[in-house]
Design an enzyme around this catalytic site. Structure first.
Site, PDB file in Angstrom:
ATOM      1  N   TYR A   1       8.963   4.238  17.046  1.00 36.79           N
ATOM      2  CA  TYR A   1       7.320   4.102  16.699  1.00 36.79           C
ATOM      3  C   TYR A   1       6.829   3.803  18.088  1.00 36.79           C
ATOM      4  O   TYR A   1       5.878   4.825  18.334  1.00 36.79           O
ATOM      5  CB  TYR A   1       7.383   2.923  15.502  1.00 36.79           C
ATOM      6  CG  TYR A   1       5.710   2.542  15.414  1.00 36.79           C
ATOM      7  CD1 TYR A   1       5.538   3.211  14.007  1.00 36.79           C
ATOM      8  CD2 TYR A   1       4.886   2.016  15.867  1.00 36.79           C
ATOM      9  CE1 TYR A   1       4.026   3.321  13.588  1.00 36.79           C
ATOM     10  CE2 TYR A   1       3.660   1.764  15.483  1.00 36.79           C
ATOM     11  CZ  TYR A   1       3.269   2.435  14.323  1.00 36.79           C
ATOM     12  OH  TYR A   1       1.833   2.308  14.023  1.00 36.79           O
TER      13      TYR A   1
ATOM     14  N   ASP B   1      -3.472   6.472  12.758  1.00 35.60           N
ATOM     15  CA  ASP B   1      -4.602   5.037  12.763  1.00 35.60           C
ATOM     16  C   ASP B   1      -4.359   4.689  14.311  1.00 35.60           C
ATOM     17  O   ASP B   1      -5.564   4.263  14.859  1.00 35.60           O
ATOM     18  CB  ASP B   1      -3.943   4.038  11.949  1.00 35.60           C
ATOM     19  CG  ASP B   1      -2.605   3.481  11.888  1.00 35.60           C
ATOM     20  OD1 ASP B   1      -1.944   4.066  12.804  1.00 35.60           O
ATOM     21  OD2 ASP B   1      -2.416   2.492  11.125  1.00 35.60           O
TER      22      ASP B   1
ATOM     23  N   ARG C   1       0.744  -1.267  -0.001  1.00 37.41           N
ATOM     24  CA  ARG C   1      -0.051  -0.018   0.061  1.00 37.41           C
ATOM     25  C   ARG C   1       0.930   1.353  -0.064  1.00 37.41           C
ATOM     26  O   ARG C   1       2.034   1.055   0.445  1.00 37.41           O
ATOM     27  CB  ARG C   1      -0.970  -0.004   1.018  1.00 37.41           C
ATOM     28  CG  ARG C   1      -0.120   0.053   2.548  1.00 37.41           C
ATOM     29  CD  ARG C   1      -0.224   1.517   3.287  1.00 37.41           C
ATOM     30  NE  ARG C   1       0.458   1.476   4.361  1.00 37.41           N
ATOM     31  CZ  ARG C   1       1.905   1.789   4.515  1.00 37.41           C
ATOM     32  NH1 ARG C   1       2.719   2.170   3.445  1.00 37.41           N
ATOM     33  NH2 ARG C   1       2.615   1.842   5.883  1.00 37.41           N
TER      34      ARG C   1
ATOM     35  N   GLU D   1      -0.958  10.341   8.652  1.00 37.07           N
ATOM     36  CA  GLU D   1       0.224   9.547   9.014  1.00 37.07           C
ATOM     37  C   GLU D   1       0.190   9.565  10.501  1.00 37.07           C
ATOM     38  O   GLU D   1       0.373  10.678  11.007  1.00 37.07           O
ATOM     39  CB  GLU D   1       1.393  10.107   8.216  1.00 37.07           C
ATOM     40  CG  GLU D   1       2.544   8.955   8.033  1.00 37.07           C
ATOM     41  CD  GLU D   1       2.010   8.014   6.866  1.00 37.07           C
ATOM     42  OE1 GLU D   1       1.406   7.127   7.108  1.00 37.07           O
ATOM     43  OE2 GLU D   1       2.000   8.454   5.580  1.00 37.07           O
ATOM     44  N   HIS D   2       0.575   8.506  10.942  1.00 39.79           N
ATOM     45  CA  HIS D   2       0.588   8.232  12.484  1.00 39.79           C
ATOM     46  C   HIS D   2      -0.640   8.569  13.157  1.00 39.79           C
ATOM     47  O   HIS D   2      -0.795   9.235  14.181  1.00 39.79           O
ATOM     48  CB  HIS D   2       1.835   8.895  12.896  1.00 39.79           C
ATOM     49  CG  HIS D   2       3.005   8.208  12.719  1.00 39.79           C
ATOM     50  ND1 HIS D   2       3.616   7.187  13.349  1.00 39.79           N
ATOM     51  CD2 HIS D   2       3.975   8.633  11.832  1.00 39.79           C
ATOM     52  CE1 HIS D   2       4.803   7.029  12.982  1.00 39.79           C
ATOM     53  NE2 HIS D   2       5.054   7.736  11.763  1.00 39.79           N
TER      54      HIS D   2
ATOM     55  N   ASP E   1      -2.478  -0.811   7.462  1.00 37.59           N
ATOM     56  CA  ASP E   1      -1.749  -1.684   6.415  1.00 37.59           C
ATOM     57  C   ASP E   1      -2.779  -2.827   6.129  1.00 37.59           C
ATOM     58  O   ASP E   1      -3.071  -3.288   4.796  1.00 37.59           O
ATOM     59  CB  ASP E   1      -0.551  -1.841   7.034  1.00 37.59           C
ATOM     60  CG  ASP E   1       0.215  -0.724   7.233  1.00 37.59           C
ATOM     61  OD1 ASP E   1       0.161   0.244   6.660  1.00 37.59           O
ATOM     62  OD2 ASP E   1       1.448  -1.045   7.897  1.00 37.59           O
TER      63      ASP E   1
HETATM   64  C1  GLA Z   1       3.209   1.790   9.804  1.00 43.39           C
HETATM   65  C2  GLA Z   1       2.264   1.184  10.602  1.00 43.39           C
HETATM   66  C3  GLA Z   1       0.794   2.085  10.198  1.00 43.39           C
HETATM   67  C4  GLA Z   1       0.824   3.314  10.432  1.00 43.39           C
HETATM   68  C5  GLA Z   1       2.017   3.921   9.853  1.00 43.39           C
HETATM   69  C6  GLA Z   1       2.212   5.424  10.062  1.00 43.39           C
HETATM   70  O1  GLA Z   1       3.464   1.809   8.494  1.00 43.39           O
HETATM   71  O2  GLA Z   1       2.224   0.036  10.158  1.00 43.39           O
HETATM   72  O3  GLA Z   1      -0.135   1.295  11.115  1.00 43.39           O
HETATM   73  O4  GLA Z   1       0.868   3.831  11.948  1.00 43.39           O
HETATM   74  O5  GLA Z   1       3.103   3.358  10.324  1.00 43.39           O
HETATM   75  O6  GLA Z   1       1.116   6.340   9.515  1.00 43.39           O
END
Ligand code: GLA
Length: 352
Positions: free
Chosen positions: A196, A46, A37, A43-44, A146
């Protein structure tokens, strides 16, 4: 990864079938494909109950297999990036016995899915089981983006996911005058590193300080009020998330209305916020974004995914794609790889 327009007839599937025969001495009897994907914006957000707007790619992973009779599972990878050994064997999980993660690392996610996944035909349950596998076997406390897009992707569409209610809305993205260019910085990030989970904790800390279940429920005004209690770093992390959730909702609307200039501006705001407030970009990604934005016909560009390397995503006029790649490569201090790809469908079984 390969570039199959039709995964069922892709060279990747043919290679997987050959690898199966070489490893097990017989033909594969089932095959499946799951897309990768790219996240257009959000971004960040979810894991903060926010919105994300990814699309599934024509690039993906193929899996082929056949049943065994002895209660064991054997998996082989042909990935060039996997740690040794490339073949592992373990007993199938039974009631009262379960699998556990270990070495080689590449097999952990597969083991986790075997452990947690039960075929019930429900796409949400499927995505949640795969997320659980990533949490408990791959050691990555990821959000749901994802897995959702990989199972629910639709050709010609991006997917707006509400990560609080788990509702999804397909947003058309098939305008022939438009292109999505993914640029790989070829710099690697290790999301299972400390960054993360640290960001995730900081967000939870901010939400708790604001008395909210998640940052989805917080406003910028409430955050501003709590500024002195939060400390500068946590404040900036939360400011990114709250702003990014609003930007993503706005961007989905802009895309519905084919307002690509607006969409592009929101992408750039997203990148700047990820760079300055969330601090998950890196010089290579900043370089790629800056170079893309110098090209005529580019609407917007940003880092995409977890950060600390990986890819940027650029929205541009289809006619500008060639010169954008040339210009970015010229300006980039490293070596970039480009993918021009259209939104693809989600994971599926492939006929053999
Ligand atoms: C990674 C995680 C996702 C999301 C992105 C940031 O890809 O697997 O769940 O948190 O980082 O948007």
């Amino acid at each position: 990864m390969a570039e199959p327009l039709d995964p069922g007839s892709s060279p990747l599937l043919a290679a997987a079938r050959r690898a199966h025969e070489a490893a097990f001495g017989g033909a594969a009897v089932l095959a499946a494909w799951a897309p990768g994907r790219v996240n257009l914006i959000g971004e960040h957000t979810d894991y903060n109950g926010g919105f994300v707007l990814p699309m599934a790619l024509q690039l993906g992973t193929v899996l082929v297999g056949s049943p065994t009779q002895d209660g064991t599972i054997c998996i082989v990878t042909t990935s060039a990036e996997a740690d040794e050994p490339l073949r592992v064997q373990f007993p199938a999980p039974r009631p009262g016995s379960s699998l556990s993660p270990g070495l080689p690392r590449w097999a952990n996610y597969v083991k986790g899915v075997i452990q947690h996944y039960r075929d019930d035909g429900d796409l949400v349950a499927k995505a949640l089981a795969c997320q659980k596998a990533e949490h408990t076997f791959a050691g990555m406390p990821c959000g749901i983006m994802d897995q959702f897009i990989s199972v629910m992707g639709r050709e010609g569409h991006a997917l707006l996911i509400d990560c609080r209610s788990l509702e999804t809305v397909l947003v058309p993205l098939s305008d022939a005058s438009l292109a999505v260019l993914i640029t790989n910085s070829n710099v690697r990030h290790t999301l299972t590193g400390s960054e993360y989970p640290t960001r995730r904790r900081q967000c939870e800390q901010a939400a708790a300080a604001l008395g909210k279940a998640s940052l989805r429920d917080a406003t910028l005004a409430e955050l501003e009020e709590a500024r002195s209690r939060l400390g500068d770093e946590v404040f900036r992390r939360a400011r990114h998330v709250i702003g990014e959730i609003a930007r993503t909702a706005q961007a989905a609307q802009a895309l519905q209305h084919r307002d690509y200039s607006m969409f592009g501006r929101l992408m750039v705001e997203s990148h700047n916020s990820l760079r300055d407030d969330y601090e998950v970009s890196c010089p290579e990604l900043d370089e790629l974004v800056a170079a893309a934005l110098e090209v005529d016909g580019v609407y917007g560009s940003r880092m995409t995914g977890g950060g600390f390397g990986g890819c940027t995503v650029t929205l541009l006029e289809a006619g500008a794609a060639e010169r954008a790649q040339q210009h970015i490569q010229e300006k980039y201090s490293g070596t970039a790889t480009f993918y021009l790809t259209k939104p693809s469908g989600g994971a599926k079984a492939l006929p053999l």
